[in-house]
Design an enzyme around this catalytic site. Structure first.
Site, PDB file in Angstrom:
ATOM      1  N   ALA A  76       7.754 -10.362  -3.961  1.00 18.74           N
ATOM      2  CA  ALA A  76       7.791  -9.736  -5.282  1.00 18.74           C
ATOM      3  C   ALA A  76       6.575 -10.151  -6.090  1.00 18.74           C
ATOM      4  CB  ALA A  76       9.061 -10.152  -6.031  1.00 18.74           C
ATOM      5  N   GLU A 109      11.350  -5.895   6.247  1.00 17.81           N
ATOM      6  CA  GLU A 109      11.832  -4.554   5.965  1.00 17.81           C
ATOM      7  C   GLU A 109      11.247  -4.112   4.637  1.00 17.81           C
ATOM      8  OE1 GLU A 109      14.315  -6.966   6.475  1.00 17.81           O
ATOM      9  OE2 GLU A 109      15.195  -6.381   8.393  1.00 17.81           O
ATOM     10  N   ASN A 114       8.446   3.163  -0.520  1.00 21.50           N
ATOM     11  CA  ASN A 114       7.558   2.237  -1.223  1.00 21.50           C
ATOM     12  C   ASN A 114       6.163   2.291  -0.593  1.00 21.50           C
ATOM     13  OD1 ASN A 114       6.278   0.140  -2.535  1.00 21.50           O
ATOM     14  ND2 ASN A 114       8.020  -1.247  -2.414  1.00 21.50           N
ATOM     15  N   TYR A 121       1.155  -3.743   3.669  1.00 18.84           N
ATOM     16  CA  TYR A 121       1.537  -4.355   4.945  1.00 18.84           C
ATOM     17  C   TYR A 121       0.671  -3.841   6.090  1.00 18.84           C
ATOM     18  CZ  TYR A 121       5.599  -5.788   2.208  1.00 18.84           C
ATOM     19  OH  TYR A 121       6.420  -6.316   1.242  1.00 18.84           O
TER      20      TYR A 121
END
Length: 150
Positions: A76, A109, A114, A121
């Site tokens: 986050a 995950e 998103n 990633y």
């Protein structure tokens, strides 16, 4: 051109938990409680790092290590600090610690919708390896399973 802030990555401590819990509430529809974060932090198989700017926590990553496998539970970054390098720095720090522990890969995950996270990633070497049906709730959505092999 906007200058990127000086981001400091450090191991999460007990004193960081209240700030991380606030970040959880800001970023997730089903946030971890302070108690859950504390319990996870105390687990020997856990890896928790914080990103801070000027002493203020702006992000964190949590992962679990089981044998030679590592799984990111959460990543986050506060909304006003996204796209400034914190996510990349947190992933890099987590990967370094997991490699030091002898892990052969790091998996996570992410909500299929998103796009910003999926792009991050991919940029960091994670590849899609599967999908988890209805993994997320509020709203219900499939997760893309992504892995980076070391």
């Amino acid at each position: 051109m906007e200058q990127k802030p000086q981001i400091v990555i450090s191991k999460m401590t007990e004193k960081d938990v209240p700030f991380v819990a606030l970040l959880e509430k800001e970023c997730f529809s089903s946030p971890w409680s302070e108690r859950s974060l504390l319990e996870s932090l105390e687990n020997e198989g856990s890896v928790f790092l914080c990103a801070s700017v000027g002493g203020k926590i702006i992000g964190y990553i949590g992962a679990s290590v089981v044998l030679d496998e590592a799984y990111v539970s959460d990543l986050a970054v506060s909304k006003d600090m996204r796209r400034k390098g914190a996510g990349t720095a947190l992933l890099s720090g987590c990967e370094k610690l997991c490699r030091e522990r002898g892990c052969s890969f790091l998996s996570l995950e992410v909500r299929k919708s998103n796009c910003a996270a999926v792009s991050l990633y991919r940029k960091e070497g994670f590849q899609p390896v599967g999908e988890r049906k209805n993994f997320y709730s509020d709203p219900c959505e499939n997760a893309l399973l992504m892995t980076k092999y070391f």
